[in-house]
Design a protein around this motif. Structure first.
Motif, PDB file in Angstrom:
ATOM      1  N   ILE A   1      95.388  61.411 -15.401  1.00  0.00           N
ATOM      2  CA  ILE A   1      94.222  62.287 -15.325  1.00  0.00           C
ATOM      3  C   ILE A   1      93.201  61.897 -16.395  1.00  0.00           C
ATOM      4  O   ILE A   1      93.471  61.061 -17.251  1.00  0.00           O
ATOM      5  N   ASP A   2      92.021  62.502 -16.325  1.00  0.00           N
ATOM      6  CA  ASP A   2      90.895  62.029 -17.122  1.00  0.00           C
ATOM      7  C   ASP A   2      90.729  62.741 -18.460  1.00  0.00           C
ATOM      8  O   ASP A   2      90.179  62.168 -19.398  1.00  0.00           O
ATOM      9  N   ALA A   3      91.163  63.990 -18.541  1.00  0.00           N
ATOM     10  CA  ALA A   3      90.986  64.756 -19.771  1.00  0.00           C
ATOM     11  C   ALA A   3      92.144  65.722 -19.936  1.00  0.00           C
ATOM     12  O   ALA A   3      92.651  66.273 -18.948  1.00  0.00           O
ATOM     13  N   ILE A   4      92.557  65.910 -21.178  1.00  0.00           N
ATOM     14  CA  ILE A   4      93.656  66.826 -21.484  1.00  0.00           C
ATOM     15  C   ILE A   4      93.127  67.879 -22.440  1.00  0.00           C
ATOM     16  O   ILE A   4      92.702  67.575 -23.551  1.00  0.00           O
ATOM     17  N   ALA A   5      93.146  69.127 -21.978  1.00  0.00           N
ATOM     18  CA  ALA A   5      92.580  70.233 -22.755  1.00  0.00           C
ATOM     19  C   ALA A   5      93.662  70.889 -23.607  1.00  0.00           C
ATOM     20  O   ALA A   5      94.866  70.772 -23.338  1.00  0.00           O
TER      21      ALA A   5
ATOM     22  N   SER B   1      84.826  70.127 -14.737  1.00  0.00           N
ATOM     23  CA  SER B   1      83.388  70.295 -14.513  1.00  0.00           C
ATOM     24  C   SER B   1      82.651  68.962 -14.521  1.00  0.00           C
ATOM     25  O   SER B   1      81.581  68.836 -13.919  1.00  0.00           O
ATOM     26  N   GLY B   2      83.231  67.951 -15.163  1.00  0.00           N
ATOM     27  CA  GLY B   2      82.580  66.654 -15.226  1.00  0.00           C
ATOM     28  C   GLY B   2      82.885  65.738 -14.057  1.00  0.00           C
ATOM     29  O   GLY B   2      82.431  64.597 -14.022  1.00  0.00           O
ATOM     30  N   GLY B   3      83.681  66.228 -13.118  1.00  0.00           N
ATOM     31  CA  GLY B   3      83.974  65.433 -11.943  1.00  0.00           C
ATOM     32  C   GLY B   3      85.335  64.764 -11.953  1.00  0.00           C
ATOM     33  O   GLY B   3      85.843  64.355 -10.912  1.00  0.00           O
ATOM     34  N   GLY B   4      85.955  64.631 -13.115  1.00  0.00           N
ATOM     35  CA  GLY B   4      87.288  64.044 -13.190  1.00  0.00           C
ATOM     36  C   GLY B   4      88.363  65.117 -13.121  1.00  0.00           C
ATOM     37  O   GLY B   4      88.082  66.299 -12.915  1.00  0.00           O
ATOM     38  N   LEU B   5      89.599  64.698 -13.319  1.00  0.00           N
ATOM     39  CA  LEU B   5      90.713  65.635 -13.320  1.00  0.00           C
ATOM     40  C   LEU B   5      91.057  66.029 -14.745  1.00  0.00           C
ATOM     41  O   LEU B   5      91.166  65.183 -15.636  1.00  0.00           O
ATOM     42  N   GLU B   6      91.229  67.322 -14.939  1.00  0.00           N
ATOM     43  CA  GLU B   6      91.552  67.862 -16.257  1.00  0.00           C
ATOM     44  C   GLU B   6      92.932  68.493 -16.215  1.00  0.00           C
ATOM     45  O   GLU B   6      93.323  69.085 -15.209  1.00  0.00           O
TER      46      GLU B   6
END
Length: 293
Positions: A83-87, A103-108
């Motif tokens: 995935i693209d981002a890890i919160a 929200s940026g289009g990638g997977l979080e």
């Protein structure tokens, strides 16, 4: 007002993925909330093996109807590089259990286990204590979130595992500050005559963070002489809901919290990510009856 999530001729959906997956209660939980809110969407279980995980995530990334997934064992760490981002708090815990289009289009990805675990302890944690201690039994994926959550709440931790070295490594990674302890799980199986001091003003937890006691698994061997008077017994196992661990705790006069508390709490956070609004928690009693019928 009914919220529609259909797009074109398809129906929006979320899912839970894992291996195995047949035992998951998540479809019942999310389906119950979708029906109560009148949301025209679906939630399903999908069996995904470790070898097929990358292709599965890639396919869902390209599906405009997909709203996200809950991630269960054994994929909570394997999904992270896909995935693209890890919160937060997944970045600190080192495990992801919820993935959704960001929200940026990638997977979080995030982790709702920690907040879900703490939810039924809210009133206890709102009070001040002289001392907080938790005995955490297990060193698997769920234990990571629990260790991280309780360390942040000021607990001194005793983490017990069949491999004490793994327990120590988890503490060094997730709770490096504080005087925590790692121990062999077998230590808690036999009775002790340890003289507990006055626990007035203290908060003590005993948490089964393992799969021991689950249907088809060996029982959890824990002798309640190792827990001080007033300790809270918390079992994350959901099948059965009323485990022998909890039954023996009640027999010794301890307050108990079952695995549905954490399961519903963590699912509620994921539901908001998937469907854009919080679930109707005023129906929790009805939901519990469905999950235990």
């Amino acid at each position: 007002m009914t919220r529609r999530l259909r797009e074109g001729s398809g129906q929006a959906y979320a899912e839970v993925i894992g291996d195995p997956i047949a035992q998951s209660k998540s479809p019942k939980i999310h389906g119950f909330w979708l029906e109560k809110l009148g949301i025209d969407a679906d939630y399903r279980a999908c069996h995904v093996t470790p070898g097929s995980l990358p292709d599965h995530i890639a396919a869902r990334r390209a599906d405009p109807l997909w709203r996200g997934c809950n991630v269960t064992m054994p994929h909570k760490q394997a999904v992270m590089p896909l995935i693209d981002a890890i919160a937060a708090p997944a970045d600190q815990i080192g495990a992801v259990n919820t993935v959704y289009p960001g929200s940026g289009g990638g997977l979080e990805g995030t982790n709702t286990d920690a907040e879900g675990f703490l939810e039924p302890l809210g009133r206890d944690l709102a009070r001040a204590h002289y001392f907080r201690m938790a005995r955490i039994l297990g060193t698997g994926g769920a234990a990571r979130a629990i260790i991280s959550a309780l360390a942040k709440e000021g607990f001194t931790l005793v983490v017990a595992g069949r491999d004490p070295g793994k327990a120590r490594a988890l503490l060094e990674e997730l709770a490096p500050a504080g005087e925590h302890h790692a121990i062999d799980m077998a230590h808690f199986a036999d009775p002790t005559d340890f003289p507990f001091d006055d626990r007035e003003g203290c908060l003590d937890l005993v948490v089964n963070a393992s799969s021991l006691g689950m249907t088809g698994q060996p029982p959890l061997a824990f002798d309640w002489s190792h827990a001080p008077p007033g300790a809270i017994a918390y079992d994350i196992v959901t099948a059965p809901v009323d485990t022998p661990f909890l039954q023996s705790a009640r027999a010794r006069g301890h307050r108990t919290i079952d695995g549905l508390a954490m399961l519903i709490g963590q699912a509620a956070i994921a539901f908001a990510h998937f469907f854009g609004q919080p679930p109707p928690r005023e129906h929790d009693a009805e939901l519990r009856k469905i999950l235990t019928s």
